[in-house]
Design an enzyme around this catalytic site. Structure first.
Site, PDB file in Angstrom:
ATOM      1  N   ARG A  97       0.848  -1.196   0.000  1.00 33.68           N
ATOM      2  CA  ARG A  97       0.000   0.000   0.000  1.00 33.68           C
ATOM      3  C   ARG A  97       0.882   1.244   0.000  1.00 33.68           C
ATOM      4  O   ARG A  97       1.789   1.360   0.818  1.00 33.68           O
ATOM      5  CB  ARG A  97      -0.886  -0.036   1.247  1.00 33.68           C
ATOM      6  CG  ARG A  97      -2.014   0.944   1.226  1.00 33.68           C
ATOM      7  CD  ARG A  97      -2.937   0.752   2.407  1.00 33.68           C
ATOM      8  NE  ARG A  97      -2.388   1.299   3.642  1.00 33.68           N
ATOM      9  CZ  ARG A  97      -3.124   1.658   4.690  1.00 33.68           C
ATOM     10  NH1 ARG A  97      -4.435   1.509   4.646  1.00 33.68           N
ATOM     11  NH2 ARG A  97      -2.565   2.132   5.765  1.00 33.68           N
ATOM     12  N   ASP A 193       1.131  -2.009  12.029  1.00 35.65           N
ATOM     13  CA  ASP A 193       1.463  -2.534  10.702  1.00 35.65           C
ATOM     14  C   ASP A 193       1.758  -4.030  10.820  1.00 35.65           C
ATOM     15  O   ASP A 193       2.764  -4.436  11.404  1.00 35.65           O
ATOM     16  CB  ASP A 193       2.687  -1.777  10.158  1.00 35.65           C
ATOM     17  CG  ASP A 193       2.989  -2.175   8.726  1.00 35.65           C
ATOM     18  OD1 ASP A 193       3.128  -3.389   8.458  1.00 35.65           O
ATOM     19  OD2 ASP A 193       3.087  -1.294   7.862  1.00 35.65           O
ATOM     20  N   ASP A 196       5.222  -5.183   9.398  1.00 38.00           N
ATOM     21  CA  ASP A 196       6.367  -4.773  10.227  1.00 38.00           C
ATOM     22  C   ASP A 196       6.389  -5.539  11.550  1.00 38.00           C
ATOM     23  O   ASP A 196       7.459  -5.889  12.048  1.00 38.00           O
ATOM     24  CB  ASP A 196       6.293  -3.273  10.543  1.00 38.00           C
ATOM     25  CG  ASP A 196       6.617  -2.415   9.326  1.00 38.00           C
ATOM     26  OD1 ASP A 196       6.938  -2.978   8.263  1.00 38.00           O
ATOM     27  OD2 ASP A 196       6.542  -1.176   9.445  1.00 38.00           O
TER      28      ASP A 196
HETATM   29  C1  PRP Z   1      -1.210  -4.211   4.670  1.00 35.12           C
HETATM   30  C2  PRP Z   1      -2.141  -5.393   4.893  1.00 35.12           C
HETATM   31  C3  PRP Z   1      -3.095  -5.307   3.737  1.00 35.12           C
HETATM   32  C4  PRP Z   1      -3.201  -3.818   3.508  1.00 35.12           C
HETATM   33  C5  PRP Z   1      -4.489  -3.320   4.094  1.00 35.12           C
HETATM   34  O1  PRP Z   1      -0.260  -4.530   3.730  1.00 35.12           O
HETATM   35  O2  PRP Z   1      -1.459  -6.613   4.976  1.00 35.12           O
HETATM   36  O3  PRP Z   1      -2.646  -5.964   2.572  1.00 35.12           O
HETATM   37  O4  PRP Z   1      -2.101  -3.199   4.208  1.00 35.12           O
HETATM   38  O5  PRP Z   1      -4.722  -1.988   3.770  1.00 35.12           O
HETATM   39  P1  PRP Z   1      -5.911  -1.534   2.798  1.00 35.12           P
HETATM   40  O6  PRP Z   1      -7.120  -2.335   3.183  1.00 35.12           O
HETATM   41  O7  PRP Z   1      -6.060  -0.083   3.098  1.00 35.12           O
HETATM   42  O8  PRP Z   1      -5.508  -1.784   1.386  1.00 35.12           O
HETATM   43  P2  PRP Z   1       0.861  -3.473   3.265  1.00 35.12           P
HETATM   44  O9  PRP Z   1       0.425  -2.832   1.986  1.00 35.12           O
HETATM   45  O10 PRP Z   1       1.224  -2.580   4.391  1.00 35.12           O
HETATM   46  O11 PRP Z   1       2.080  -4.404   2.871  1.00 35.12           O
HETATM   47  P3  PRP Z   1       2.902  -5.490   3.728  1.00 35.12           P
HETATM   48  O12 PRP Z   1       2.004  -6.668   3.909  1.00 35.12           O
HETATM   49  O13 PRP Z   1       4.070  -5.777   2.855  1.00 35.12           O
HETATM   50  O14 PRP Z   1       3.304  -4.853   5.044  1.00 35.12           O
HETATM   51  N1  URA Z   2      -2.157  -2.161   7.091  1.00 32.99           N
HETATM   52  C1  URA Z   2      -1.734  -2.590   8.313  1.00 32.99           C
HETATM   53  O1  URA Z   2      -0.800  -3.406   8.408  1.00 32.99           O
HETATM   54  N2  URA Z   2      -2.352  -2.095   9.404  1.00 32.99           N
HETATM   55  C2  URA Z   2      -3.373  -1.211   9.343  1.00 32.99           C
HETATM   56  O2  URA Z   2      -3.909  -0.821  10.385  1.00 32.99           O
HETATM   57  C3  URA Z   2      -3.785  -0.778   8.063  1.00 32.99           C
HETATM   58  C4  URA Z   2      -3.169  -1.265   6.961  1.00 32.99           C
END
Ligand code: PRP
Ligand code: URA
Length: 202
Positions: A97, A193, A196
């Site tokens: 995202r 997150d 993370d």
């Molecule tokens: C996080 C999570 C979802 C997304 C949710 O992933 O795992 O995929 O955010 O947010 P949204 O509903 O607003 O789209 P992120 O994009 O942070 O990537 P990551 O899994 O690599 O940390």
């Molecule tokens: N992605 C995450 O990992 N946490 C949140 O709260 C929203 C988006």
């Protein structure tokens, strides 16, 4: 999913002091419970077996689902789901995202070309704005999938509404629908997150 064991694992994930190893362990266990709950709706078939005593009928899944973890954070759900569904295959979608526009950027699509007749279980701990899961489910529907189950740990009302509006053929299984999103589109109270907290910051 309002089960005491599910809620205790979710509490461990929410607490800011939980270390990555304990966070991952709680996610593994919670995923087992969520997949177990989701699988109640899976069609079964009977087939003949023999016990040491007599012939009888056994039960198996009629059509094991394709598992699709959404990278990165969904990776932490993949092993537990596959352990419960050893007959399943796995595809992968990678989404990150954008932290300014909040739109998902796709960097990996490793999926069968034709998903007609194949149920899919999508694994992503977080449904926030819903942009990422809507994008992922559209990739599946574009390949002919008509039976999508989304499993997530936490959902925001905004994300649930977006998936409902999408018209995609999906159902959602989650451990909690939280209060809202903050101005950075993080779920409140949430858990931060999810990528993370499992794997460290990038
Ligand atoms: C996080 C999570 C979802 C997304 C949710 O992933 O795992 O995929 O955010 O947010 P949204 O509903 O607003 O789209 P992120 O994009 O942070 O990537 P990551 O899994 O690599 O940390
Ligand atoms: N992605 C995450 O990992 N946490 C949140 O709260 C929203 C988006």
């Amino acid at each position: 999913m309002n089960h005491p064991l599910a809620q205790s694992r979710l509490t461990a994930m929410r607490e800011v002091g939980t270390e990555p190893g304990s966070f991952r362990a709680a996610l593994h266990e919670l995923t087992t419970m969520l997949v177990y709950e989701a699988a109640r709706a899976f069609p079964i078939e009977q087939y003949p077996i023999e016990t040491p005593v007599a012939p009888t009928h056994g039960t198996r899944l009629a059509n094991p689902p394709l598992l699709v973890p959404v990278l990165r954070a969904g990776l932490g759900m993949a092993d537990s789901a596959l352990a419960l569904l050893p007959e399943s295959s796995m595809g992968f979608v990678g989404l990150a995202r954008d932290e300014e526009t909040f739109e998902p950027r796709a960097y990996l699509e490793s999926l069968p070309a034709d998903l007609s007749g194949i149920p899919v279980l999508v694994l992503d701990p977080m449904l926030a704005t819903g942009g990422s899961l809507e994008h992922c489910c559209r990739l599946l529907a574009d390949r002919g999938c008509t039976d999508i189950t989304v499993i997530c740990v936490l959902a925001a009302p905004e994300g649930v509404a977006r998936l409902e509006r999408s018209g995609l053929p999906l159902r959602l299984v989650t451990a909690s629908i939280d209060d809202e999103l903050n101005n950075k589109k993080y779920i409140v109270p949430g858990l931060g997150d999810a990528g993370d907290r499992q794997f460290g910051g990038m």
